[in-house]
Design a protein around this motif. Structure first.
Motif, PDB file in Angstrom:
ATOM      1  N   ASP A 147       0.775  -1.161   0.080  1.00  0.00           N
ATOM      2  CA  ASP A 147       0.129   0.106  -0.065  1.00  0.00           C
ATOM      3  C   ASP A 147       0.989   1.370  -0.029  1.00  0.00           C
ATOM      4  OD1 ASP A 147      -2.240  -1.381   0.105  1.00  0.00           O
ATOM      5  OD2 ASP A 147      -2.290  -1.800   2.003  1.00  0.00           O
ATOM      6  N   ILE A 149       2.661   4.508  -1.059  1.00  0.00           N
ATOM      7  CA  ILE A 149       2.489   5.598  -1.999  1.00  0.00           C
ATOM      8  C   ILE A 149       3.675   6.006  -2.843  1.00  0.00           C
ATOM      9  CG2 ILE A 149       1.528   7.970  -2.336  1.00  0.00           C
ATOM     10  CD1 ILE A 149      -0.281   7.708  -0.158  1.00  0.00           C
ATOM     11  N   LEU A 196      -2.212  11.841  -6.905  1.00  0.00           N
ATOM     12  CA  LEU A 196      -2.598  10.520  -7.114  1.00  0.00           C
ATOM     13  C   LEU A 196      -1.932   9.784  -5.896  1.00  0.00           C
ATOM     14  CD1 LEU A 196      -3.721   8.348  -8.770  1.00  0.00           C
ATOM     15  CD2 LEU A 196      -1.454   8.012  -9.875  1.00  0.00           C
ATOM     16  N   ARG A 197      -2.856   9.036  -5.003  1.00  0.00           N
ATOM     17  CA  ARG A 197      -2.187   8.371  -4.004  1.00  0.00           C
ATOM     18  C   ARG A 197      -2.127   6.839  -4.436  1.00  0.00           C
ATOM     19  NH1 ARG A 197      -6.446  11.397  -0.087  1.00  0.00           N
ATOM     20  NH2 ARG A 197      -4.933  12.606   1.021  1.00  0.00           N
ATOM     21  N   ALA A 198      -1.231   6.446  -5.064  1.00  0.00           N
ATOM     22  CA  ALA A 198      -1.154   4.965  -5.741  1.00  0.00           C
ATOM     23  C   ALA A 198       0.152   4.668  -5.535  1.00  0.00           C
ATOM     24  CB  ALA A 198      -1.589   5.072  -6.919  1.00  0.00           C
ATOM     25  N   GLY A 199       0.622   3.278  -6.035  1.00  0.00           N
ATOM     26  CA  GLY A 199       1.908   2.838  -5.979  1.00  0.00           C
ATOM     27  C   GLY A 199       2.715   2.931  -7.237  1.00  0.00           C
ATOM     28  N   ALA A 202       1.009   2.364 -10.614  1.00  0.00           N
ATOM     29  CA  ALA A 202      -0.144   3.287 -11.319  1.00  0.00           C
ATOM     30  C   ALA A 202       0.447   4.625 -11.577  1.00  0.00           C
ATOM     31  CB  ALA A 202      -1.133   3.361 -10.257  1.00  0.00           C
ATOM     32  N   VAL A 203       1.241   5.005 -10.844  1.00  0.00           N
ATOM     33  CA  VAL A 203       2.024   6.319 -10.924  1.00  0.00           C
ATOM     34  C   VAL A 203       2.839   6.361 -12.315  1.00  0.00           C
ATOM     35  CG1 VAL A 203       4.023   7.859 -10.105  1.00  0.00           C
ATOM     36  CG2 VAL A 203       2.097   6.906  -8.524  1.00  0.00           C
TER      37      VAL A 203
END
Length: 223
Positions: A147, A149, A196-199, A202-203
């Motif tokens: 999870d 970021i 964007l709050r992602a790994g 996804a980034v």
């Protein structure tokens, strides 16, 4: 590591909190003078200083003031920094809300951070510009956590970029190399990766899907 933070707003204040907690020697400055930073200094152990002193001996300097205030920073701001120091630019261009129209960005094709770099007279690394300030306190996770970021990081100086990415990792976040400073439009406001709050996956995808056209709401009004 000695770190100078210029700007004590939401991002600057929370970076001060986290970096001092990690054991770094932090000097922090704002436009109103060190006496206004007494509470932050007492809370964190950071040293409040004048802006012109924040970079002295620093291996990393964070510039996190509103974009329109960058030209007003003191001359020689980075004088006395440690050899090979890195500069982090957290800035964003908000022409309609705050900054007004900046022709070099709108018409000259400069990315926000390239414009900042020109005023500072030193290469910068763009990072933390799309990060929610509270996430610096609340969202840090150990390396390997699914999870965690990821934050995009753009810049031309590879050694400085590695320094910044290592610091981001220490703060509890992954990072993605977003290219050189002229590629940093991919993480400017209005892009898929902004906020964007992602790994990492996804980034990376969001950076690849970005359009070079600045969204209307982030353009200055024509005169």
């Amino acid at each position: 590591m000695k770190i100078g933070i210029i700007g004590a707003g939401n991002i600057g204040g929370n970076l001060t909190r986290r970096l001092t907690a990690l054991g770094h020697d932090v000097s922090v400055a704002n436009s109103r003078g060190p006496e206004t930073l007494k509470a932050l200094a007492e809370e964190t152990g950071a040293t409040p200083v004048e802006a012109a002193e924040a970079a002295r001996g620093a291996a990393v300097v964070v510039v996190t003031v509103p974009l329109l205030k960058v030209p007003d920073l003191p001359a020689g701001l980075l004088d006395g920094a440690a050899e090979g120091f890195a500069v982090i630019d957290t800035n964003n261009y908000y022409p309609q809300e705050r900054d007004g129209r900046i022709a070099a960005i709108e018409d000259g094709g400069l990315t926000e951070s390239r414009w900042v770099e020109g005023h500072l007279g030193h290469p910068v690394i763009k990072a933390f510009n799309g990060t929610y300030a509270q996430d610096l306190l609340d969202k840090a996770l150990p390396a390997g956590d699914p999870d965690r970021i990821a934050l995009p990081v753009a810049g031309d100086e590879e050694v400085a970029k590695r320094t910044v990415r290592a610091l981001i990792d220490e703060l509890g976040f992954d990072s993605v190399d977003a290219g050189g400073l002229d590629d940093s439009w991919r993480q400017q406001p209005g892009t898929p990766v902004y906020g964007l709050r992602a790994g990492v996956e996804a980034v990376t995808k969001a950076l690849a899907e970005t359009s070079p056209e600045r969204p209307e709401e982030f353009r200055g009004q024509s005169r």
